[in-house]
Design a protein around this motif. Sequence first.
Motif, short mmCIF file in Angstrom:
data_model
loop_
_atom_site.label_atom_id
_atom_site.label_comp_id
_atom_site.label_asym_id
_atom_site.label_seq_id
_atom_site.Cartn_x
_atom_site.Cartn_y
_atom_site.Cartn_z
N ILE A 26 0.86 -1.18 0.00
CA ILE A 26 0.00 0.00 0.00
C ILE A 26 0.90 1.24 0.00
O ILE A 26 1.85 1.33 0.75
CB ILE A 26 -0.93 0.00 1.22
N GLY A 27 0.57 2.18 -0.85
CA GLY A 27 1.34 3.42 -0.92
C GLY A 27 2.50 3.37 -1.89
O GLY A 27 3.22 4.34 -2.02
N SER A 28 2.70 2.27 -2.58
CA SER A 28 3.78 2.21 -3.55
C SER A 28 3.36 2.94 -4.82
O SER A 28 2.20 2.93 -5.20
CB SER A 28 4.15 0.77 -3.87
N PRO A 29 4.28 3.56 -5.47
CA PRO A 29 3.94 4.34 -6.68
C PRO A 29 3.81 3.46 -7.91
O PRO A 29 4.48 3.64 -8.91
CB PRO A 29 5.12 5.30 -6.80
N SER A 30 2.94 2.44 -7.84
CA SER A 30 2.76 1.55 -8.99
C SER A 30 1.89 2.24 -10.03
O SER A 30 1.07 3.09 -9.72
CB SER A 30 2.14 0.24 -8.55
N GLU A 31 2.07 1.85 -11.26
CA GLU A 31 1.35 2.46 -12.37
C GLU A 31 -0.03 1.84 -12.49
O GLU A 31 -0.18 0.62 -12.47
CB GLU A 31 2.13 2.26 -13.66
N ASP A 32 -1.05 2.67 -12.64
CA ASP A 32 -2.42 2.22 -12.84
C ASP A 32 -2.76 2.38 -14.31
O ASP A 32 -2.80 3.51 -14.81
CB ASP A 32 -3.36 3.03 -11.97
N PRO A 33 -3.02 1.28 -15.02
CA PRO A 33 -3.28 1.41 -16.46
C PRO A 33 -4.72 1.80 -16.81
O PRO A 33 -5.06 1.91 -17.98
CB PRO A 33 -2.98 0.00 -16.97
N THR A 34 -5.57 2.05 -15.81
CA THR A 34 -6.98 2.36 -16.08
C THR A 34 -7.17 3.57 -16.98
O THR A 34 -7.96 3.50 -17.93
CB THR A 34 -7.74 2.54 -14.76
N PRO A 35 -6.51 4.72 -16.76
CA PRO A 35 -6.73 5.86 -17.66
C PRO A 35 -6.32 5.57 -19.11
O PRO A 35 -6.99 6.04 -20.03
CB PRO A 35 -5.86 6.97 -17.08
N ASP A 36 -5.28 4.77 -19.29
CA ASP A 36 -4.85 4.44 -20.65
C ASP A 36 -5.87 3.56 -21.35
O ASP A 36 -6.18 3.76 -22.53
CB ASP A 36 -3.50 3.75 -20.62
N TYR A 37 -6.40 2.57 -20.62
CA TYR A 37 -7.42 1.70 -21.21
C TYR A 37 -8.69 2.48 -21.52
O TYR A 37 -9.32 2.27 -22.56
CB TYR A 37 -7.75 0.53 -20.28
N MET A 38 -9.09 3.36 -20.63
CA MET A 38 -10.30 4.15 -20.86
C MET A 38 -10.10 5.11 -22.03
O MET A 38 -11.04 5.38 -22.79
CB MET A 38 -10.69 4.92 -19.60
N ASN A 39 -8.90 5.61 -22.18
CA ASN A 39 -8.60 6.49 -23.31
C ASN A 39 -8.71 5.72 -24.62
O ASN A 39 -9.28 6.21 -25.60
CB ASN A 39 -7.20 7.07 -23.15
N LEU A 40 -8.20 4.51 -24.65
CA LEU A 40 -8.30 3.68 -25.85
C LEU A 40 -9.75 3.30 -26.15
O LEU A 40 -10.19 3.38 -27.31
CB LEU A 40 -7.45 2.42 -25.68
N LEU A 41 -10.49 2.91 -25.13
CA LEU A 41 -11.91 2.59 -25.32
C LEU A 41 -12.69 3.79 -25.81
O LEU A 41 -13.59 3.66 -26.65
CB LEU A 41 -12.51 2.07 -24.02
N SER A 42 -12.36 4.94 -25.29
CA SER A 42 -13.03 6.16 -25.73
C SER A 42 -12.79 6.43 -27.20
O SER A 42 -13.72 6.79 -27.93
CB SER A 42 -12.54 7.34 -24.89
#
Length: 109
Positions: A26-42
């Motif tokens: 918890i609290g690690s600066p891991s990358e969240d790919p959700t915005p990239d996937y939502m951008n592609l879906l959009s």
Amino acid sequence: MSQMNSNDPRRPDRVQRYKPLPAGCIGSPSEDPTPDYMNLLSMLFSMCGLMMKLKWSAWIALFCSAISFANLRMHDDFKQIFSCFMLSFLAVVMTYLQNPLPMTLPFTN
């Protein structure tokens, strides 16, 4: 020289070496790919909405781009996400300009 060391307020026995947190913590600066996937879906849904004149696809594109815009990180490319948001907004506007009737879903005939 020895007198200088005795007046030194630093304590070498209290020094702790930095160790980055593992990716699962918890609290690690891991990358969240959700915005990239939502951008592609959009982008995909907005192109389907523009090309096939599907209103529901244009609305899904606007929803996905809003999620992508809301989860924007500081180091992301703002121009790309904003242009994707504008493309999905344009898809909604263009589908309603071509056919101003209310939207009907494909499974409600």
